[in-house]
Motif scaffolding. Structure first.
Motif, PDB file in Angstrom:
ATOM      1  N   ARG A 152      -8.224  -2.586  16.928  1.00 21.89           N
ATOM      2  CA  ARG A 152      -7.871  -1.331  16.269  1.00 21.89           C
ATOM      3  C   ARG A 152      -9.095  -0.601  15.755  1.00 21.89           C
ATOM      4  NH1 ARG A 152      -3.872   0.706  18.254  1.00 21.89           N
ATOM      5  NH2 ARG A 152      -2.576  -0.951  19.051  1.00 21.89           N
ATOM      6  N   GLU A 181      -1.077   7.800   1.787  1.00 18.23           N
ATOM      7  CA  GLU A 181      -1.772   7.587   3.047  1.00 18.23           C
ATOM      8  C   GLU A 181      -0.803   7.512   4.221  1.00 18.23           C
ATOM      9  OE1 GLU A 181      -5.257   5.021   0.940  1.00 18.23           O
ATOM     10  OE2 GLU A 181      -3.901   4.075   2.365  1.00 18.23           O
ATOM     11  N   ASP A 182      -1.392   7.495   5.407  1.00 14.41           N
ATOM     12  CA  ASP A 182      -0.593   7.432   6.632  1.00 14.41           C
ATOM     13  C   ASP A 182       0.019   6.063   6.830  1.00 14.41           C
ATOM     14  OD1 ASP A 182      -2.589   9.526   8.829  1.00 14.41           O
ATOM     15  OD2 ASP A 182      -0.915   9.934   7.479  1.00 14.41           O
ATOM     16  N   LEU A 227      -5.654  21.488   5.620  1.00 13.25           N
ATOM     17  CA  LEU A 227      -6.562  21.713   4.497  1.00 13.25           C
ATOM     18  C   LEU A 227      -6.476  20.552   3.513  1.00 13.25           C
ATOM     19  CD1 LEU A 227      -8.462  23.876   3.326  1.00 13.25           C
ATOM     20  CD2 LEU A 227      -6.559  24.635   1.913  1.00 13.25           C
ATOM     21  N   LYS A 228      -7.618  20.008   3.207  1.00 14.56           N
ATOM     22  CA  LYS A 228      -7.679  19.002   2.146  1.00 14.56           C
ATOM     23  C   LYS A 228      -8.274  19.702   0.942  1.00 14.56           C
ATOM     24  CE  LYS A 228      -9.695  14.486   1.105  1.00 14.56           C
ATOM     25  NZ  LYS A 228     -10.033  14.893  -0.234  1.00 14.56           N
ATOM     26  N   ALA A 241      -7.902   4.014  19.602  1.00 13.54           N
ATOM     27  CA  ALA A 241      -8.215   2.745  18.956  1.00 13.54           C
ATOM     28  C   ALA A 241      -7.989   1.632  19.966  1.00 13.54           C
ATOM     29  CB  ALA A 241      -7.325   2.530  17.738  1.00 13.54           C
ATOM     30  N   ARG A 266     -10.413  10.072  18.980  1.00 14.47           N
ATOM     31  CA  ARG A 266     -10.767   8.794  19.593  1.00 14.47           C
ATOM     32  C   ARG A 266      -9.573   7.855  19.592  1.00 14.47           C
ATOM     33  NH1 ARG A 266     -15.735   6.604  16.419  1.00 14.47           N
ATOM     34  NH2 ARG A 266     -14.590   7.585  14.716  1.00 14.47           N
ATOM     35  N   PHE A 273      -6.945  -1.882  21.569  1.00 16.67           N
ATOM     36  CA  PHE A 273      -5.742  -2.651  21.297  1.00 16.67           C
ATOM     37  C   PHE A 273      -6.053  -3.990  20.651  1.00 16.67           C
ATOM     38  CE2 PHE A 273      -3.831   0.674  23.246  1.00 16.67           C
ATOM     39  CZ  PHE A 273      -2.591   0.460  23.833  1.00 16.67           C
ATOM     40  N   LEU A 308      -3.320  11.688  11.566  1.00 18.43           N
ATOM     41  CA  LEU A 308      -2.098  12.118  12.262  1.00 18.43           C
ATOM     42  C   LEU A 308      -1.795  13.581  11.976  1.00 18.43           C
ATOM     43  CD1 LEU A 308       0.226   9.056  11.698  1.00 18.43           C
ATOM     44  CD2 LEU A 308      -1.018   9.665  13.731  1.00 18.43           C
ATOM     45  N   SER A 347       0.849  -1.180   0.000  1.00 15.03           N
ATOM     46  CA  SER A 347       0.000   0.000   0.000  1.00 15.03           C
ATOM     47  C   SER A 347       0.884   1.229   0.000  1.00 15.03           C
ATOM     48  CB  SER A 347      -0.905   0.001   1.214  1.00 15.03           C
ATOM     49  OG  SER A 347      -0.121  -0.142   2.369  1.00 15.03           O
ATOM     50  N   ALA A 407       0.742   3.694   9.883  1.00 10.41           N
ATOM     51  CA  ALA A 407       0.419   3.611  11.300  1.00 10.41           C
ATOM     52  C   ALA A 407       1.631   3.253  12.153  1.00 10.41           C
ATOM     53  CB  ALA A 407      -0.682   2.584  11.501  1.00 10.41           C
ATOM     54  N   GLN A 433      -4.117  15.842  13.802  1.00 12.55           N
ATOM     55  CA  GLN A 433      -3.700  16.031  15.187  1.00 12.55           C
ATOM     56  C   GLN A 433      -2.522  16.979  15.285  1.00 12.55           C
ATOM     57  OE1 GLN A 433      -3.203  12.817  17.885  1.00 12.55           O
ATOM     58  NE2 GLN A 433      -4.741  11.559  16.860  1.00 12.55           N
ATOM     59  N   TYR A 489       3.615   5.972  14.248  1.00  8.17           N
ATOM     60  CA  TYR A 489       2.773   6.779  15.114  1.00  8.17           C
ATOM     61  C   TYR A 489       3.531   7.378  16.296  1.00  8.17           C
ATOM     62  CZ  TYR A 489      -0.856   7.755  18.544  1.00  8.17           C
ATOM     63  OH  TYR A 489      -1.643   8.339  19.480  1.00  8.17           O
ATOM     64  N   MET A 490       4.281   6.539  16.975  1.00 11.95           N
ATOM     65  CA  MET A 490       4.966   7.023  18.176  1.00 11.95           C
ATOM     66  C   MET A 490       5.962   8.121  17.849  1.00 11.95           C
ATOM     67  SD  MET A 490       3.934   5.705  20.901  1.00 11.95           S
ATOM     68  CE  MET A 490       4.858   5.171  22.272  1.00 11.95           C
ATOM     69  N   LEU A 512     -11.792   2.387  16.334  1.00  7.56           N
ATOM     70  CA  LEU A 512     -11.858   3.634  17.076  1.00  7.56           C
ATOM     71  C   LEU A 512     -13.070   3.583  17.989  1.00  7.56           C
ATOM     72  CD1 LEU A 512     -11.035   6.188  14.265  1.00  7.56           C
ATOM     73  CD2 LEU A 512      -9.536   5.340  16.037  1.00  7.56           C
TER      74      LEU A 512
END
Lengths: 304, 516
Positions: free
Chosen positions: A255, A164-165, A211-212, A250, A248, A252, A198, A124, A167, A201, A170-171, A257
């Motif tokens: 996953r 895309e993001d 902005l999208k 997720a 929100r 554990f 992300l 992906s 995951a 946030q 994240y940290m 939300l």
């Protein structure tokens, strides 16, 4: 200390994920990577043209790593720019032409580099935000030593994101966001394709704009309108309102939300369903069940 | 109301109240006043209800006594007997002074506590007004959880009074005044008496033995002051004196104190002596000898005084550290007549020294024992709140195609900055970004707290807080394991909630009416 002494640094991070852009070129040929880079260059030039003390940095974010497009190792500083043979003859401000040439040259190098065998492209389209965020952040930290003492640098980061993001980053990403917040560095985001939680946030926490854009071909217009003004000027302008951020957590286990869930009091892991043992830290929990009311035994009447 | 079976302690005639002549009666549990000629009392107050009394200053023509109740009301009595008004008033005041403290109920303390809490916390005060004043909850229930266990648990938090220490000069403070005719008048207050008893348990013992069997209090103290025990020179103590024993005991105590010594390793009393440098620097030509014959009279009396001073100071210190002892504890009294403090065995170096000799980081760390966190799947934390969606599936052929395409495109990349934007694209983007445009829609929503006036917001907040309080009562009834709680839930609380709801309804309609 006057406003002229203040240096405003704009760091533009461009997502040049080749998979996404390659597919994009076949999907919607109006906005190609070249056009995107042109728009980014326009923004960079405008930023530098606004005030003499504005600085620019452009970073390209590839799949696994990121590269400084400008300034890069070929950059000799402002003085030697005129000797560059490839300066354009149209009377452009030298700094701008130098910058553009450097960016173009470097992006050519980046995109035509032989992709090494061991670099695996993920199935992906993913973007490794943290890597180049780390780079740009380090750059920002170095800046006070590059310039003379007594100059304040206000910086902000603009992320132009396409894919895309990821995951798994994240940290790191959250750490970068909080570090930026502490250093008063704004993170803006201009998203081309899919919304990124992300980045939402990041913008919310640091006070930047997310902005999208609805029309990709008008990318330059959006960049100039929304992301060219710096944070002080933005308070005077009517700009798109901040988006609602989905904070929100997720769970554990799946996953998903969730809004209401169960939190282990020992390890703080979040679950959507109650289970008597926490699977992360293996603590056993007891919950008091409602007491059973025992039926009263009727006393046998004694016969007299 | 007025029962003749109550014991009457004092009757004062010719006392006016509210411009009416009458008689004032002080009884065992209350004070009452009845008008002249009438049999019943028009004014009657229990001593427990009286907060304090006040008297008019001495210079004023009107001699009055005022009683102030806990509720804030006050009653004034005017003593109008021409000859004995002042005496009457003073007699009444004295009696009241003795009686009132006995009747101070603990409930007054509670009331004060409640008032204090209400004053300090405006939120609580508002809640109280909303719920109790409007009769949704009874006052008892409101205070049930808030006062803690004032009545049940030991009242030590409120009785953390410190014991009053003993002034070292208490004996000196009894300055005798000349009586005019060659006599001396000693003014003894209860405090001084207490100090004497605490410092000299021997005297207390004598008091206990002799009063009231053999001597009255007055006689005891007269003897005390007359005896040489009290005076600075104790040279002649006649055997008739009841205090001669005390003097002997003091001597014994002093000797034992000297024998015990001081257990402070930092103080070496024995090495303290006058060191002489040379003549004229405090030289004593003769070494002091201990035999009595060589001493001059003056020296021995000085020595006696100093001895008495030391003894007195030691006794005062001992009495101060003997606190907590019950007065009837005879055994422990006799054991500590030597005046040594009990905890002299446990020596603590002064704080200054301790700070100087101890280094915090050189000492062993006293960390609390902790349990380590045991995580089995810690990578779960690293995963962000990005739901595992099905990603776009891309074949590897697609990937290779895309990469090649891009490479092909970018190999000859040249920025073409004059053709970046078409005017139609630009204008549509601007439209979207202008107010009313696609991207600006969410901004027109106004925050709700800007649309509603602040007073309405405030009232709503109070109602909300009151509702929360009721809910708290509701939830505190669970688990229902007694019939009382069951009854409370089904009956009482139901009522409360209905009242609250109707109150809210009233407020709502009132507000709506105001709008229209």
């Amino acid at each position: 200390f006057s406003a002229e002494d203040e240096i405003n640094l704009l760091v533009i991070v461009v997502d040049v994920n080749p998979i996404w852009w390659g597919q994009q070129a076949q999907r919607e040929p109006e906005l190609t990577l070249s056009k995107c880079l042109d728009a980014v260059m326009v923004l960079g030039n405008s930023h530098m043209a606004m005030t003499r003390t504005n600085k620019l940095a452009v970073i390209a974010s590839h799949c696994q790593d990121s590269h400084f497009l400008y300034p890069n190792k070929n950059w000799r500083g402002g003085d030697n720019g005129g000797e560059d043979a490839s300066s354009s003859g149209d009377g452009k401000y030298e700094l701008l032409s130098v910058a553009n040439n450097l960016i173009a040259e470097e992006i050519r190098n980046v995109m035509t580099k032989k992709v090494e065998g061991r670099q695996t492209f993920l199935l992906s389209s993913l973007i490794m935000l943290s890597n180049w965020h780390g780079v740009s952040y380090r750059y920002l930290l170095m800046l006070p030593f590059l310039f003379s003492v007594g100059q304040e640098i206000k910086s902000r980061i603009l992320v132009v994101k396409a894919a895309e993001d990821c995951a798994r980053q994240y940290m790191n990403f959250m750490n970068v966001i909080f570090a930026a917040q502490k250093q008063n560095i704004l993170i803006d985001a201009c998203v081309l394709d899919s919304d990124s939680g992300l980045l939402q946030q990041a913008c919310d926490i640091t006070g930047g704009l997310y902005l999208k854009i609805p029309q990709k071909i008008a990318l330059a217009q959006y960049l100039l309108w929304v992301f060219l003004p710096d944070s002080e000027q933005r308070s005077q302008l009517v700009l798109p309102p901040p988006a609602h951020v989905d904070y929100r957590a997720a769970c554990f286990c799946h996953r998903n939300l969730i809004e209401i869930g169960y939190v282990c009091s020992v390890c703080l892991s979040i679950f959507c369903n109650f289970s008597p043992i926490c699977t992360t830290c293996e603590t056993a929990f007891k919950i008091q069940l409602p007491q059973m009311v025992k039926p009263k035994k009727k006393k046998l009447k004694q016969s007299t | 109301m007025a029962s003749l079976s109550e014991e009457v302690l004092l009757v004062v005639k010719k006392v006016r109240q509210r411009k009416q002549d009458g008689t004032l009666y002080l009884m065992a549990e209350r004070i009452a006043w009845g008008p002249e000629g009438k049999d019943r009392f028009t004014v009657s107050h229990l001593y427990a209800d009286i907060r304090c009394q006040k008297i008019s200053p001495d210079g004023k023509a009107k001699i009055q006594l005022q009683l102030i109740l806990h509720t804030g009301e006050s009653t004034t009595f005017h003593f109008s007997n021409e000859s004995s008004a002042l005496k009457d008033r003073d007699a009444a005041k004295e009696l009241l002074q003795q009686l009132l403290p006995k009747f101070k109920k603990k409930a007054n303390k509670e009331l004060e506590e409640k008032n204090r809490m209400l004053q300090e916390d405006p939120v609580l005060f508002q809640l109280y007004k909303d719920l109790v004043v409007s009769q949704v909850i009874s006052a008892d229930e409101f205070w049930a959880n808030r006062l803690g266990d004032m009545n049940n648990s030991d009242p030590t938090p409120y009785n953390n009074k410190q014991d009053v220490g003993i002034s070292g000069a208490f004996l000196a403070d009894i300055r005798p005044q000349t009586d005019g005719c060659n006599g001396l008048r000693y003014n003894l207050t209860a405090d001084i008496i207490e100090s004497i008893f605490r410092t000299y348990p021997a005297v207390k013992q004598k008091y206990g033995e002799n009063v009231p069997h053999n001597l009255t209090e007055k006689e005891f103290w007269t003897r005390f002051f007359q005896s040489h025990y009290f005076h600075r020179d104790r040279i002649n103590t006649g055997t008739q004196d009841i205090f001669s024993e005390c003097a002997k005991q003091d001597e014994k105590g002093l000797k034992s104190m000297v024998v015990q010594g001081v257990k402070n390793p930092l103080v070496d009393l024995l090495s303290l002596e006058d060191k002489t440098l040379d003549e004229g620097y405090g030289v004593s030509t003769t070494t002091p000898s201990t035999s009595n014959a060589n001493r001059t009279v003056k020296e021995s009396s000085n020595a006696a005084i100093i001895k008495r001073f030391n003894h007195h100071s030691a006794m005062v210190l001992a009495a101060g550290s003997r606190k907590g002892e019950t007065p009837t504890d005879q055994a422990s009294e006799t054991s500590s007549t030597d005046g040594n403090s009990r905890d002299s065995d446990f020596f603590q170096p002064p704080v200054r020294l301790q700070e100087a000799i101890e280094y915090e980081d050189l000492q062993r760390e006293n960390r609390l024992k902790t349990v380590a966190l045991n995580l089995k799947k810690s990578d779960r934390y690293a995963h962000g709140p990005v739901p595992l969606q099905s990603q776009h599936y891309t074949t590897s052929q697609d990937i290779i195609n895309s990469v090649n395409h891009i490479r092909h495109e970018m190999v000859n990349y040249k920025p073409n900055l004059t053709q970046v934007l078409s005017s139609t694209a630009a204008s549509s983007a601007i439209t979207a970004l202008s107010p009313g445009g696609v991207l600006m829609m969410t901004g027109t929503q106004q925050a709700i707290n800007q649309m509603i006036p602040t007073e309405v917001q405030g009232e709503l907040k109070h109602l909300y807080a009151a509702a929360g309080e009721l809910l708290r009562h509701f939830w505190s009834c669970f688990p229902v394991n007694s019939p009382f709680l069951e009854e409370k839930l089904t009956g009482h609380l139901e009522e409360m909630l209905q009242t609250a709801y109707s109150k809210f309804h009233v407020w709502q309609t009132r507000r709506m009416l105001r709008k229209t």
